[in-house]
Design a protein around this motif. Structure first.
Motif, PDB file in Angstrom:
ATOM      1  N   ALA A  15       0.842  -1.198   0.000  1.00  0.00           N
ATOM      2  CA  ALA A  15       0.000   0.000   0.000  1.00  0.00           C
ATOM      3  C   ALA A  15       0.876   1.246   0.000  1.00  0.00           C
ATOM      4  O   ALA A  15       0.556   2.255  -0.641  1.00  0.00           O
ATOM      5  N   GLY A  16       2.011   1.164   0.707  1.00  0.00           N
ATOM      6  CA  GLY A  16       2.961   2.272   0.726  1.00  0.00           C
ATOM      7  C   GLY A  16       3.625   2.520  -0.606  1.00  0.00           C
ATOM      8  O   GLY A  16       4.197   3.582  -0.835  1.00  0.00           O
ATOM      9  N   GLU A  17       3.554   1.528  -1.513  1.00  0.00           N
ATOM     10  CA  GLU A  17       4.095   1.679  -2.860  1.00  0.00           C
ATOM     11  C   GLU A  17       3.093   2.303  -3.816  1.00  0.00           C
ATOM     12  O   GLU A  17       3.426   2.621  -4.947  1.00  0.00           O
ATOM     13  N   GLY A  18       1.825   2.405  -3.371  1.00  0.00           N
ATOM     14  CA  GLY A  18       0.806   3.006  -4.217  1.00  0.00           C
ATOM     15  C   GLY A  18      -0.147   2.025  -4.863  1.00  0.00           C
ATOM     16  O   GLY A  18      -0.920   2.407  -5.746  1.00  0.00           O
ATOM     17  N   LEU A  19      -0.132   0.746  -4.453  1.00  0.00           N
ATOM     18  CA  LEU A  19      -1.026  -0.244  -5.034  1.00  0.00           C
ATOM     19  C   LEU A  19      -2.439  -0.086  -4.459  1.00  0.00           C
ATOM     20  O   LEU A  19      -2.655  -0.315  -3.265  1.00  0.00           O
ATOM     21  N   ILE A  20      -3.391   0.304  -5.274  1.00  0.00           N
ATOM     22  CA  ILE A  20      -4.762   0.508  -4.824  1.00  0.00           C
ATOM     23  C   ILE A  20      -5.375  -0.810  -4.335  1.00  0.00           C
ATOM     24  O   ILE A  20      -6.151  -0.832  -3.373  1.00  0.00           O
ATOM     25  N   GLY A  21      -5.013  -1.924  -5.002  1.00  0.00           N
ATOM     26  CA  GLY A  21      -5.516  -3.222  -4.568  1.00  0.00           C
ATOM     27  C   GLY A  21      -5.106  -3.534  -3.141  1.00  0.00           C
ATOM     28  O   GLY A  21      -5.897  -4.086  -2.361  1.00  0.00           O
ATOM     29  N   SER A  22      -3.886  -3.185  -2.767  1.00  0.00           N
ATOM     30  CA  SER A  22      -3.412  -3.413  -1.397  1.00  0.00           C
ATOM     31  C   SER A  22      -4.129  -2.496  -0.411  1.00  0.00           C
ATOM     32  O   SER A  22      -4.379  -2.874   0.736  1.00  0.00           O
ATOM     33  N   TRP A  23      -4.445  -1.280  -0.845  1.00  0.00           N
ATOM     34  CA  TRP A  23      -5.239  -0.380  -0.003  1.00  0.00           C
ATOM     35  C   TRP A  23      -6.608  -1.005   0.296  1.00  0.00           C
ATOM     36  O   TRP A  23      -7.086  -0.970   1.428  1.00  0.00           O
ATOM     37  N   ILE A  24      -7.236  -1.565  -0.724  1.00  0.00           N
ATOM     38  CA  ILE A  24      -8.545  -2.192  -0.549  1.00  0.00           C
ATOM     39  C   ILE A  24      -8.438  -3.367   0.420  1.00  0.00           C
ATOM     40  O   ILE A  24      -9.246  -3.511   1.344  1.00  0.00           O
ATOM     41  N   ALA A  25      -7.430  -4.219   0.203  1.00  0.00           N
ATOM     42  CA  ALA A  25      -7.223  -5.369   1.087  1.00  0.00           C
ATOM     43  C   ALA A  25      -6.933  -4.917   2.509  1.00  0.00           C
ATOM     44  O   ALA A  25      -7.443  -5.508   3.478  1.00  0.00           O
ATOM     45  N   GLY A  42       7.506   3.735   6.411  1.00  0.00           N
ATOM     46  CA  GLY A  42       8.821   3.225   6.023  1.00  0.00           C
ATOM     47  C   GLY A  42       8.818   2.697   4.606  1.00  0.00           C
ATOM     48  O   GLY A  42       9.763   2.916   3.835  1.00  0.00           O
ATOM     49  N   SER A  43       7.747   2.011   4.249  1.00  0.00           N
ATOM     50  CA  SER A  43       7.615   1.506   2.885  1.00  0.00           C
ATOM     51  C   SER A  43       7.506   2.648   1.880  1.00  0.00           C
ATOM     52  O   SER A  43       8.116   2.606   0.802  1.00  0.00           O
ATOM     53  N   TYR A  44       6.730   3.667   2.241  1.00  0.00           N
ATOM     54  CA  TYR A  44       6.560   4.820   1.349  1.00  0.00           C
ATOM     55  C   TYR A  44       7.898   5.520   1.098  1.00  0.00           C
ATOM     56  O   TYR A  44       8.235   5.862  -0.051  1.00  0.00           O
ATOM     57  N   ILE A  45       8.684   5.691   2.159  1.00  0.00           N
ATOM     58  CA  ILE A  45       9.997   6.336   2.025  1.00  0.00           C
ATOM     59  C   ILE A  45      10.901   5.508   1.114  1.00  0.00           C
ATOM     60  O   ILE A  45      11.590   6.038   0.233  1.00  0.00           O
ATOM     61  N   ALA A  46      10.895   4.180   1.322  1.00  0.00           N
ATOM     62  CA  ALA A  46      11.726   3.298   0.504  1.00  0.00           C
ATOM     63  C   ALA A  46      11.286   3.322  -0.953  1.00  0.00           C
ATOM     64  O   ALA A  46      12.120   3.367  -1.865  1.00  0.00           O
ATOM     65  N   ALA A  47       9.980   3.290  -1.184  1.00  0.00           N
ATOM     66  CA  ALA A  47       9.458   3.286  -2.554  1.00  0.00           C
ATOM     67  C   ALA A  47       9.750   4.600  -3.272  1.00  0.00           C
ATOM     68  O   ALA A  47      10.090   4.608  -4.463  1.00  0.00           O
TER      69      ALA A  47
END
Length: 363
Positions: free
Chosen positions: A102-112, A261-266
């Motif tokens: 989700a931190g990478e921007g995947l909308i599917g992961s946001w939904i999940a 942390g994921s968002y920063i890495a991505a």
């Protein structure tokens, strides 16, 4: 309060950053054991468990930490972990995997992720709580493997370490497949943080150390436990609904930190991008998130809480949950990956025969 925020975020930021950069995903690892006959990620998990387990043994022996004893529901652990395993295949990632993707921007992961948090709250404190209590109440037993087997705790850890070293050594001795590498763009620290690819076993050591760090960090705030994803996710929903700050604990700051942390890495590696899935992926993500939330709540933990943390404490709950989770992943992987591949293979093998028959008839 300030220390709780700082320590929870620190551990979460580290975990999210490392998992995103190393692509450390247990859902994919469990799936590959069946679909691709590759156990590399499972062995990586054993490394992470062993590192944390050895560290916990040292900390408890020095009197710096106490691992609380507890009971667990056998039936609920088996059923819940199996359902959770089904869910992570549909969602395309485990609990932490969903957070970091989700931190990478995947909308599917946001939904999940939303369905995961919502369903876990409904199961733990909402209308599904009677179902949870019905499944879990009759079968609570002692979780300690050491006490029930009458084997010293340290011996169990030594056995785990030996098994892990054997499989890791065996894997590393296999001939390496040459993989084309992209041209290096960055140098110095930026290269190591945002560009360099790491072996799953190196990633596992880092994850194990972060999981170990979570214990003293969390205990310093009165939460005597390690990493946990499901209850904090449920607490976020309860806080948003009630506004009661009692739900904002160390675990909540942990999962927020994983996302950040994921968002920063991505962003640093230029892998962040908003990606809208197709209708089928949206449906599977929603179903997967709901299965994950219900399953992890009934089982008392997810792939991290049970599969990484409880296993490291030599708890029956962790190892039984891990096995049931893997079976659930394999069960769903058959319908999502294996069965379609078999059907494709059948259609391709039949095609030449059909063409040959047509040619024979024509001539």
């Amino acid at each position: 309060m300030i220390w709780m925020i700082i320590s929870g975020l620190i551990v979460g930021l580290l975990l999210g950053f490392v998992m995103q950069r190393t692509r450390f995903c247990l859902a994919g690892g469990f799936r590959d054991m069946y679909v691709q006959k590759s156990n590399k990620m499972f062995y990586a998990l054993l490394i992470a468990i062993s590192v944390q387990s050895i560290g916990l043994l040292i900390l408890t022996s020095l009197g710096l930490l106490t691992v609380p004893s507890h009971t667990f529901p056998v039936i609920g652990t088996v059923i819940g972990s199996f359902v959770f395993g089904i869910g992570i295949v549909l969602a395309g990632g485990c609990a932490t995997g969903t957070y970091y993707r989700a931190g990478e921007g995947l909308i599917g992961s946001w939904i999940a992720l939303i369905l995961y948090a919502l369903t876990s709250a409904i199961t733990k404190t909402g209308i599904l709580s009677p179902v949870l209590n019905f499944i879990n109440k009759p079968t609570n037993v002692n979780a300690s493997m050491s006490e029930t087997l009458h084997i010293p705790h340290w011996i169990l850890i030594v056995i785990l370490a030996i098994i892990t070293i054997y499989f890791v050594t065996k894997t590393l001795r296999k001939p390496k497949v040459a993989v084309p590498k992209l041209k290096q763009k960055y140098t110095g620290l930026r290269h190591y943080l945002f560009e360099k690819r790491y072996h799953p076993f190196a990633a596992a050591i880092a994850v194990g150390l972060i999981a170990l760090l979570a214990w003293p960090m969390s205990s310093s705030t009165g939460r005597n436990h390690g990493l946990g994803i499901t209850t904090p996710s449920s607490n976020i929903v309860n806080f948003l609904i009630s506004g009661n700050t009692k739900f904002v604990d160390w675990g909540v700051l942990l999962v927020i930190g994983i996302f950040l942390g994921s968002y920063i890495a991505a962003k640093g590696s230029k892998e962040f991008k908003w990606r809208l899935p197709d209708k089928k992926t949206i449906r599977n993500s929603a179903l997967g998130g709901a299965f994950m939330g219900f399953g992890a709540s009934v089982a008392g933990g997810c792939s991290i809480g049970n599969g990484l943390v409880e296993t490291a404490t030599m708890s029956w709950q962790g190892w039984i949950a891990l096995g049931s989770m893997i079976i659930g992943v394999w069960f769903m992987s058959y319908f999502i990956f294996v069965k379609p591949m078999k059907q494709l293979q059948k259609s391709t093998t039949k095609q030449p025969k059909t063409t040959l028959q047509q040619h024979t008839q024509t001539t």
